[in-house]
Design a protein around this motif. Structure first.
Motif, PDB file in Angstrom:
ATOM      1  N   GLY A 119      14.804 -13.659   1.394  1.00 21.00           N
ATOM      2  CA  GLY A 119      15.840 -14.340   0.650  1.00 21.00           C
ATOM      3  C   GLY A 119      16.875 -13.330   0.182  1.00 21.00           C
ATOM      4  O   GLY A 119      16.665 -12.113   0.271  1.00 21.00           O
ATOM      5  N   TRP A 120      17.992 -13.812  -0.338  1.00 24.53           N
ATOM      6  CA  TRP A 120      19.019 -12.907  -0.838  1.00 24.53           C
ATOM      7  C   TRP A 120      18.471 -11.992  -1.930  1.00 24.53           C
ATOM      8  O   TRP A 120      18.958 -10.875  -2.110  1.00 24.53           O
ATOM      9  CB  TRP A 120      20.196 -13.701  -1.407  1.00 24.53           C
ATOM     10  CG  TRP A 120      21.068 -14.356  -0.384  1.00 24.53           C
ATOM     11  CD1 TRP A 120      20.763 -14.606   0.926  1.00 24.53           C
ATOM     12  CD2 TRP A 120      22.387 -14.871  -0.597  1.00 24.53           C
ATOM     13  NE1 TRP A 120      21.804 -15.249   1.545  1.00 24.53           N
ATOM     14  CE2 TRP A 120      22.817 -15.420   0.637  1.00 24.53           C
ATOM     15  CE3 TRP A 120      23.215 -14.932  -1.704  1.00 24.53           C
ATOM     16  CZ2 TRP A 120      24.065 -16.021   0.788  1.00 24.53           C
ATOM     17  CZ3 TRP A 120      24.468 -15.521  -1.560  1.00 24.53           C
ATOM     18  CH2 TRP A 120      24.894 -16.057  -0.333  1.00 24.53           C
ATOM     19  N   ASP A 121      17.474 -12.468  -2.652  1.00 23.93           N
ATOM     20  CA  ASP A 121      16.911 -11.696  -3.753  1.00 23.93           C
ATOM     21  C   ASP A 121      15.720 -10.856  -3.333  1.00 23.93           C
ATOM     22  O   ASP A 121      15.043 -10.260  -4.171  1.00 23.93           O
ATOM     23  CB  ASP A 121      16.497 -12.629  -4.888  1.00 23.93           C
ATOM     24  CG  ASP A 121      15.443 -13.656  -4.442  1.00 23.93           C
ATOM     25  OD1 ASP A 121      15.071 -13.667  -3.241  1.00 23.93           O
ATOM     26  OD2 ASP A 121      15.003 -14.454  -5.296  1.00 23.93           O
ATOM     27  N   GLY A 122      15.442 -10.805  -2.028  1.00 23.08           N
ATOM     28  CA  GLY A 122      14.312 -10.038  -1.536  1.00 23.08           C
ATOM     29  C   GLY A 122      13.017 -10.805  -1.447  1.00 23.08           C
ATOM     30  O   GLY A 122      12.006 -10.271  -0.985  1.00 23.08           O
ATOM     31  N   GLY A 123      12.998 -12.055  -1.865  1.00 23.83           N
ATOM     32  CA  GLY A 123      11.790 -12.866  -1.825  1.00 23.83           C
ATOM     33  C   GLY A 123      11.504 -13.410  -0.432  1.00 23.83           C
ATOM     34  O   GLY A 123      12.241 -13.159   0.519  1.00 23.83           O
ATOM     35  N   PRO A 124      10.439 -14.199  -0.283  1.00 24.56           N
ATOM     36  CA  PRO A 124      10.059 -14.740   1.026  1.00 24.56           C
ATOM     37  C   PRO A 124      11.098 -15.704   1.572  1.00 24.56           C
ATOM     38  O   PRO A 124      11.796 -16.385   0.814  1.00 24.56           O
ATOM     39  CB  PRO A 124       8.722 -15.434   0.763  1.00 24.56           C
ATOM     40  CG  PRO A 124       8.711 -15.702  -0.709  1.00 24.56           C
ATOM     41  CD  PRO A 124       9.485 -14.602  -1.343  1.00 24.56           C
TER      42      PRO A 124
END
Length: 258
Positions: A228-233
């Motif tokens: 994801g944009w936030d580094g999440g899955p």
């Protein structure tokens, strides 16, 4: 882990049989939206029916999630994620910038995936465990992301800048302004090009699981990352960032922060 690559090829075969006779042919185009335009054709529906039938016959204990016919057994350990024609807008315009996406989730995580383009005759497939490959012209070989440590040397893409909300659009424009090259309109092909080393970054928003699940293992197997944009899955869709060279991550995530 059992290799599901042979079965991915079988799924690509039955999908191609349903899709190719309808490409660049006079076929009906339906709109799935009351406001806006989200096209679907019998190529989409016929390919997904064929893939679902083959999965049910071969792996009756597995679940299926598809764009056209929804979910069945989605709580099972093995779930197939199907997007029969990713890039239907390109398909109905006669452009070969679409692909058939088939992914496998094992315990909720993308384990294997394939992007097949039957008109061009290319199949990109892989997993984080085995690496990623391109099959074309009777030959199959490994593919790798390219080295690109700085954004000012990067080739980036999004399918359409209009997919971003008013709040998201400035974030993409900041990123595009820093990149060497920005290209539009490729749907799943842009992700395949990240895995192959032609592009370095794809940024999109509003994706569904069937838009991205098959592409994650291909990019990861080639040495890249999808988050994801936030580094999440990323397997659940939403705001998606695909990178070839992971050294770009801090710079890109900072520019995308809204």
């Amino acid at each position: 882990m059992e290799s599901f690559f042979p079965f991915l090829h079988r799924l690509a075969d039955v999908a191609a049989e349903a899709i190719l006779p309808r490409f660049r042919a006079a076929i009906a185009v339906d709109n799935k939206l009351e406001a806006g335009f989200d096209p679907v054709t019998e190529a989409d529906r016929g390919a997904e029916r064929a893939m679902r039938d083959l999965i049910r016959k071969t792996y009756p204990e597995h679940g299926i999630i598809g764009e056209e016919y929804g979910a069945e057994g989605e709580d099972r350990s093995h779930v197939w994620i199907l997007d029969p024609v990713d890039g239907t807008r390109a398909f109905i315009c006669g452009l070969p910038l679409w692909g058939c996406l088939t992914g496998l989730l094992i315990d909720g995580k993308p384990a294997a995936g394939m992007m097949s383009q039957p008109y061009v005759g290319e199949r990109f497939f892989g997993s984080a465990e085995t690496g990623s490959f391109l099959a074309h012209g009777g030959e199959t070989g490994p593919i790798k992301v390219r080295a690109c440590a700085a954004l000012d040397h990067a080739h980036i893409s999004t399918t359409d800048p209009n997919i971003f909300t008013a709040a998201e659009r400035p974030a993409f424009e900041r990123l595009s302004a820093r990149a060497r090259l920005t290209r539009y309109g490729y749907d799943c092909y842009a992700y395949a090009m990240v895995a192959m080393g032609g592009m370095d970054c794809v940024v999109e928003s509003g994706l569904k699981p069937y838009d991205i699940a098959a592409l994650i293992p291909i990019i990861e197997g080639a040495g890249g990352a999808v988050t994801g944009w936030d580094g999440g899955p990323a397997a659940g869709g939403g705001r998606i960032l695909a990178l070839g060279d992971k050294r770009l991550t801090p710079e890109v995530e900072a520019l995308l922060a809204t």
